[in-house]
Design a protein around this motif. Structure first.
Motif, mmCIF file in Angstrom:
data_model
loop_
_atom_site.group_PDB
_atom_site.id
_atom_site.type_symbol
_atom_site.label_atom_id
_atom_site.label_comp_id
_atom_site.label_asym_id
_atom_site.label_seq_id
_atom_site.Cartn_x
_atom_site.Cartn_y
_atom_site.Cartn_z
ATOM 1 N N SER A 40 -32.268 -31.276 -179.741
ATOM 2 C CA SER A 40 -32.102 -29.907 -179.297
ATOM 3 C C SER A 40 -32.757 -28.996 -180.324
ATOM 4 C CB SER A 40 -30.614 -29.590 -179.172
ATOM 5 O OG SER A 40 -30.419 -28.259 -178.775
ATOM 6 N N PRO A 41 -33.461 -27.952 -179.894
ATOM 7 C CA PRO A 41 -34.144 -27.081 -180.851
ATOM 8 C C PRO A 41 -33.208 -26.588 -181.942
ATOM 9 C CG PRO A 41 -34.779 -26.511 -178.622
ATOM 10 C CD PRO A 41 -33.674 -27.523 -178.506
ATOM 11 N N GLY A 42 -33.572 -26.837 -183.169
ATOM 12 C CA GLY A 42 -32.777 -26.366 -184.297
ATOM 13 C C GLY A 42 -31.519 -27.159 -184.552
ATOM 14 N N LYS A 43 -31.290 -28.194 -183.785
ATOM 15 C CA LYS A 43 -30.068 -28.972 -183.956
ATOM 16 C C LYS A 43 -30.408 -30.454 -183.950
ATOM 17 C CE LYS A 43 -27.830 -26.767 -180.434
ATOM 18 N NZ LYS A 43 -26.705 -26.534 -179.515
ATOM 19 N N GLU A 44 -29.425 -31.223 -184.359
ATOM 20 C CA GLU A 44 -29.587 -32.666 -184.210
ATOM 21 C C GLU A 44 -29.409 -33.007 -182.729
ATOM 22 O OE1 GLU A 44 -27.299 -33.651 -188.339
ATOM 23 O OE2 GLU A 44 -27.868 -35.336 -187.056
ATOM 24 N N ARG A 45 -29.377 -34.261 -182.440
ATOM 25 C CA ARG A 45 -29.301 -34.696 -181.055
ATOM 26 C C ARG A 45 -28.087 -34.085 -180.354
ATOM 27 N NH1 ARG A 45 -30.238 -41.109 -182.443
ATOM 28 N NH2 ARG A 45 -32.193 -40.794 -183.567
ATOM 29 N N GLU A 46 -28.302 -33.612 -179.133
ATOM 30 C CA GLU A 46 -27.195 -33.094 -178.343
ATOM 31 C C GLU A 46 -26.831 -34.091 -177.266
ATOM 32 O OE1 GLU A 46 -28.032 -29.640 -176.005
ATOM 33 O OE2 GLU A 46 -29.798 -30.526 -175.057
ATOM 34 N N GLY A 47 -25.569 -34.097 -176.915
ATOM 35 C CA GLY A 47 -25.117 -34.972 -175.845
ATOM 36 C C GLY A 47 -25.528 -34.410 -174.500
ATOM 37 N N VAL A 48 -26.205 -35.206 -173.718
ATOM 38 C CA VAL A 48 -26.690 -34.796 -172.407
ATOM 39 C C VAL A 48 -25.704 -35.217 -171.316
ATOM 40 C CG1 VAL A 48 -28.512 -35.140 -170.711
ATOM 41 C CG2 VAL A 48 -29.105 -34.887 -173.125
ATOM 42 N N SER A 49 -25.242 -36.452 -171.423
ATOM 43 C CA SER A 49 -24.353 -36.976 -170.395
ATOM 44 C C SER A 49 -23.569 -38.148 -170.955
ATOM 45 C CB SER A 49 -25.156 -37.417 -169.171
ATOM 46 O OG SER A 49 -24.298 -37.852 -168.143
ATOM 47 N N PHE A 50 -22.345 -38.320 -170.437
ATOM 48 C CA PHE A 50 -21.472 -39.386 -170.908
ATOM 49 C C PHE A 50 -20.785 -40.049 -169.722
ATOM 50 C CE2 PHE A 50 -21.518 -38.276 -175.403
ATOM 51 C CZ PHE A 50 -21.934 -36.957 -175.366
ATOM 52 N N ILE A 51 -20.431 -41.320 -169.928
ATOM 53 C CA ILE A 51 -19.672 -42.045 -168.914
ATOM 54 C C ILE A 51 -18.667 -42.933 -169.632
ATOM 55 C CG2 ILE A 51 -21.371 -43.934 -168.746
ATOM 56 C CD1 ILE A 51 -20.786 -43.889 -165.667
ATOM 57 N N ASP A 52 -17.452 -42.996 -169.107
ATOM 58 C CA ASP A 52 -16.451 -43.829 -169.774
ATOM 59 C C ASP A 52 -16.664 -45.293 -169.422
ATOM 60 O OD1 ASP A 52 -13.386 -43.957 -167.831
ATOM 61 O OD2 ASP A 52 -15.464 -43.874 -167.138
ATOM 62 N N SER A 53 -15.833 -46.153 -170.001
ATOM 63 C CA SER A 53 -16.078 -47.588 -169.891
ATOM 64 C C SER A 53 -16.030 -48.096 -168.457
ATOM 65 C CB SER A 53 -15.070 -48.356 -170.747
ATOM 66 O OG SER A 53 -13.736 -48.060 -170.340
ATOM 67 N N SER A 54 -15.189 -47.498 -167.629
ATOM 68 C CA SER A 54 -15.051 -47.972 -166.252
ATOM 69 C C SER A 54 -15.994 -47.275 -165.290
ATOM 70 C CB SER A 54 -13.614 -47.757 -165.780
ATOM 71 O OG SER A 54 -13.329 -46.375 -165.672
ATOM 72 N N GLY A 55 -16.609 -46.201 -165.751
ATOM 73 C CA GLY A 55 -17.462 -45.417 -164.855
ATOM 74 C C GLY A 55 -16.703 -44.362 -164.080
ATOM 75 N N THR A 56 -15.418 -44.189 -164.390
ATOM 76 C CA THR A 56 -14.587 -43.241 -163.654
ATOM 77 C C THR A 56 -14.862 -41.797 -164.060
ATOM 78 O OG1 THR A 56 -12.842 -44.895 -163.485
ATOM 79 C CG2 THR A 56 -12.209 -42.590 -163.134
ATOM 80 N N TYR A 57 -15.032 -41.584 -165.343
ATOM 81 C CA TYR A 57 -15.190 -40.226 -165.867
ATOM 82 C C TYR A 57 -16.598 -40.018 -166.406
ATOM 83 C CZ TYR A 57 -10.137 -40.292 -165.571
ATOM 84 O OH TYR A 57 -8.846 -40.397 -165.104
ATOM 85 N N THR A 58 -17.142 -38.865 -166.074
ATOM 86 C CA THR A 58 -18.460 -38.490 -166.566
ATOM 87 C C THR A 58 -18.417 -37.065 -167.116
ATOM 88 O OG1 THR A 58 -19.147 -37.700 -164.383
ATOM 89 C CG2 THR A 58 -19.679 -39.998 -164.939
ATOM 90 N N LYS A 59 -19.443 -36.739 -167.878
ATOM 91 C CA LYS A 59 -19.529 -35.394 -168.454
ATOM 92 C C LYS A 59 -20.992 -35.063 -168.616
ATOM 93 C CE LYS A 59 -17.665 -31.792 -170.603
ATOM 94 N NZ LYS A 59 -16.745 -30.843 -169.923
#
Length: 125
Positions: A40-59
């Motif tokens: 990310s400009p001026g920052k270290e890596r930013e989180g784009v997307s996440f998924i939990d171990s089962s695939g139930t929850y995303t962000k």
């Protein structure tokens, strides 16, 4: 040994699509949450997307909501990031990372345990 290998990056025109893959080996994949990160400009890596171990929850980061979709196939030890309506500002090296235990959702970047080496995404006309 533990490996996360990203693939699927490339050069695409604005408005185009790509599907990134993250192949995992060397650990119990279906116990781990997975995140995709990019610089990310001026920052270290930013989180784009996440998924939990089962695939139930995303962000998703606000900048990619409605355009990116994360999914996983635990039988194949794979995580995917489907990206549509790509913009020049999506350009960067995309990394996948894995974490077993976390106290926040999404997990913090500094808490991710395993990282891949990244795949380059370039959005340009």
């Amino acid at each position: 040994q533990v490996q996360l290998v990203e693939s699927g990056g490339g050069l695409v025109q604005p408005g185009g699509s790509l599907r990134l893959s993250c192949a995992a080996s060397g650990f119990t994949f279906d116990y781990f949450a997975i995140g995709w990160f990019r610089p990310s400009p001026g920052k270290e890596r930013e989180g784009v997307s996440f998924i939990d171990s089962s695939g139930t929850y995303t962000k998703y980061a606000d900048s990619v909501k409605g355009r990116f979709t994360i999914s996983r196939d635990n039988a194949k030890n794979l995580v995917y990031l489907q990206m549509i309506s790509l913009k020049p500002e999506d350009t960067g090296v995309y990394y996948c990372a894995a974490v077993l235990s976390y106290s926040t959702w999404p997990p913090l970047r500094d808490g991710m345990e395993y990282w891949g080496k990244g795949t380059q995404v370039t959005v340009s006309s």
